[in-house]
Motif scaffolding. Structure first.
Motif, short mmCIF file in Angstrom:
data_model
loop_
_atom_site.label_atom_id
_atom_site.label_comp_id
_atom_site.label_asym_id
_atom_site.label_seq_id
_atom_site.Cartn_x
_atom_site.Cartn_y
_atom_site.Cartn_z
N LEU A 132 1.07 -1.42 -0.07
CA LEU A 132 -0.07 0.10 0.05
C LEU A 132 0.91 1.17 0.15
N TRP A 133 2.02 1.15 0.57
CA TRP A 133 2.83 2.45 0.76
C TRP A 133 3.64 2.62 -0.55
N LEU A 134 3.84 1.58 -1.26
CA LEU A 134 4.44 1.61 -2.86
C LEU A 134 3.34 2.66 -3.68
N TRP A 135 2.22 1.87 -3.59
CA TRP A 135 1.08 2.37 -4.58
C TRP A 135 0.77 3.95 -3.97
N ALA A 167 2.86 5.95 -2.81
CA ALA A 167 4.03 6.77 -3.10
C ALA A 167 3.83 7.14 -4.92
N LEU A 168 3.60 5.96 -5.42
CA LEU A 168 3.20 6.06 -7.05
C LEU A 168 2.24 7.16 -7.24
N GLY A 169 1.17 6.90 -6.48
CA GLY A 169 -0.12 7.99 -6.86
C GLY A 169 0.30 9.25 -6.42
N LEU A 205 5.86 16.24 1.33
CA LEU A 205 5.93 15.72 2.88
C LEU A 205 5.46 14.50 2.65
N VAL A 206 4.03 14.51 2.24
CA VAL A 206 3.51 12.97 2.21
C VAL A 206 4.10 11.85 1.87
N ILE A 207 4.86 12.25 0.59
CA ILE A 207 5.72 11.10 -0.33
C ILE A 207 6.99 10.73 0.70
#
Length: 197
Positions: free
Chosen positions: A124-127, A129-131, A184-186
């Motif tokens: 979920l973290w990777l998706w 970050a991609l989004g 900051l979120v990414i």
């Protein structure tokens, strides 16, 4: 510096911005920020890609914060004529640096995740970050691109319209703050990805 009263197309506007920034400067920025991640990826060494991604990301983050929270407020405190002279040089250079830099950072992040095997079973973290990365590119190549190009064109005129510049700058800062929040979120997302190791 180019001066055009009314460019008839976006291509002409881009030409003015690139000419104002310096075509050599624009070329070096594109080659550096796009070429270095490509070379790191072709090396096949995840460590090389990690340091490229980290270095470009730190540069983008630092540039973003310096511009918004140090240089911008400082320019607000100087006379309009002085701020205008600085912005005539600064805005076009920022415009030609920001776009290849953003592609280099996000592209190197995607490539690093692939080199480290994260795409084999994406979290979920990777998706997330991609989004967020895609959203940042859409903002950067959408409203921010449009607004900074218009600012660069206005600044290239013999007598720039101060009201128009204020309006463009205000809108640019709003979209830029959205980018800052997304940065900051990414970073938080990438921390979540690193916890999986």
């Amino acid at each position: 510096m180019a001066t055009v009263d009314r460019p008839s197309s976006h291509r002409e506007e881009l030409g003015i911005v690139i000419n104002s920034a310096g075509s050599r400067f624009a070329g070096v920025a594109a080659v550096l920020f796009l070429g270095v991640p490509i070379v790191a990826y072709l090396s096949g060494d995840p460590r090389a890609m990690f340091y490229v991604h980290l270095g470009l990301g730190a540069f983008w983050f630092g540039l973003d914060f310096f511009f918004k929270f140090v240089l911008g407020p400082a320019l607000d405190e100087v006379p309009d004529e002085a701020a205008g002279m600085i912005n005539q040089k600064l805005v076009p250079k920022m415009a030609v640096v920001a776009e290849p830099l953003s592609v280099g950072v996000i592209g190197s992040g995607i490539a690093l995740a692939e080199m480290m095997g994260y795409w084999d079973s994406p979290s979920l973290w990777l998706w997330g970050a991609l989004g967020i990365g895609v959203a940042m590119l859409l903002i950067g190549f959408g409203p921010l691109h449009y607004l900074t190009t218009k600012m660069g064109v206005e600044l290239s005129r013999p007598e720039p319209d101060g009201e128009r510049l204020d309006e463009l700058f205000g809108a640019t800062m709003k979209w830029g703050l959205v980018q800052t929040v997304l940065m900051l979120v990414i970073i938080a997302m990438m921390t979540g990805i690193r916890w999986q190791i």
